[in-house]
Design a protein around this motif. Structure first.
Motif, PDB file in Angstrom:
ATOM      1  N   GLN A   1      -8.480 -24.880   9.454  1.00  0.00           N
ATOM      2  CA  GLN A   1      -7.202 -25.561   9.228  1.00  0.00           C
ATOM      3  C   GLN A   1      -6.153 -24.662   8.574  1.00  0.00           C
ATOM      4  O   GLN A   1      -4.995 -25.045   8.431  1.00  0.00           O
ATOM      5  CB  GLN A   1      -7.420 -26.798   8.331  1.00  0.00           C
TER       6      GLN A   1
ATOM      7  N   GLU B   1     -14.073 -22.244  14.100  1.00  0.00           N
ATOM      8  CA  GLU B   1     -15.241 -23.122  14.112  1.00  0.00           C
ATOM      9  C   GLU B   1     -15.551 -23.702  12.733  1.00  0.00           C
ATOM     10  O   GLU B   1     -16.316 -24.648  12.615  1.00  0.00           O
ATOM     11  CB  GLU B   1     -16.470 -22.357  14.624  1.00  0.00           C
ATOM     12  N   ASP B   2     -14.977 -23.108  11.694  1.00  0.00           N
ATOM     13  CA  ASP B   2     -15.207 -23.567  10.324  1.00  0.00           C
ATOM     14  C   ASP B   2     -14.330 -24.790  10.059  1.00  0.00           C
ATOM     15  O   ASP B   2     -13.111 -24.747  10.232  1.00  0.00           O
ATOM     16  CB  ASP B   2     -14.861 -22.439   9.354  1.00  0.00           C
ATOM     17  N   ARG B   3     -14.942 -25.869   9.626  1.00  0.00           N
ATOM     18  CA  ARG B   3     -14.228 -27.130   9.423  1.00  0.00           C
ATOM     19  C   ARG B   3     -13.062 -27.001   8.451  1.00  0.00           C
ATOM     20  O   ARG B   3     -11.985 -27.553   8.675  1.00  0.00           O
ATOM     21  CB  ARG B   3     -15.211 -28.198   8.923  1.00  0.00           C
TER      22      ARG B   3
END
Length: 197
Positions: free
Chosen positions: A158, A152-154
């Motif tokens: 990644q 959920e962490d932008r």
């Protein structure tokens, strides 16, 4: 209203003492901040694994270092691929090739740093003083998982590879609370036990 010289001196003294107190408290406060937020690659200590395992996988690399102790220290695996939320079990190995016991404490870090809040350990050998006997080889386990919240962490979502790095430091000259507690517990007690975290 003009202040007297003694009032100004009192205020200056109080300010100086306050800044001195903050300087002494800054290291423990920063350490507590890092543990709570995961800032600087500090991992979290978990008491239980997450309830769900995601289909997404991530590669975990393992790094071993020795700062100032005469030890041989290595990870027994180079990498592991785990699903996010799944338990991972890794082993490190430490050997004392000398004829004298060596007292050490291990610290750890995770890179990239923004993965720190999501890398959770259920069991590890860090921050507990260990006495490695002459010629002894010991296997040290790490049980960990990557929190599903990471996706959920932008930025952290990644990440494809996380490196867990441990470093052993000579603790013989350290006189902090953990060393004193280990000495009071006796040579076969807390000094050789692994604390979670």
């Amino acid at each position: 209203m003009a202040l007297s010289n003694s009032s100004i001196a009192g205020i200056a003294t109080a300010g100086t003492l306050g800044m001195l107190g903050l300087a002494f408290a800054s290291a423990p406060l920063y350490d507590a901040f890092c543990k709570v937020t995961g800032f600087g690659g500090t991992t979290r200590i978990a008491t239980e694994a997450p309830s769900g395992i995601l289909d997404e996988s991530i590669e975990v690399r393992f790094d071993a270092n020795v700062a100032d102790a005469p030890l041989l220290f290595r990870a027994l695996q180079t990498t592991q691929t785990v699903q996010i939320g799944q338990h991972g079990l890794a082993f490190y190995e430490v050997t004392n090739p000398t004829q004298q016991e060596v007292r050490v404490i291990a610290s750890y870090n995770v890179t990239p740093h923004n993965a720190g809040p999501y890398f959770n350990k259920l069991e590890c050998f860090c921050f507990s003083e260990r006495v490695i006997a002459p010629g002894e080889t010991r296997k040290l386990p790490v049980v960990y998982f990557i929190s599903p919240d990471m996706v959920e962490d932008r930025l952290a979502g990644q990440i494809e590879t996380i490196t867990l790095s441990y470093t052993f430091f000579d603790s013989s000259a350290y006189s902090g609370p953990r060393n004193q507690a280990a000495v009071q517990a006796g040579p076969e007690g807390a000094a050789n036990s692994a604390a979670p975290g």
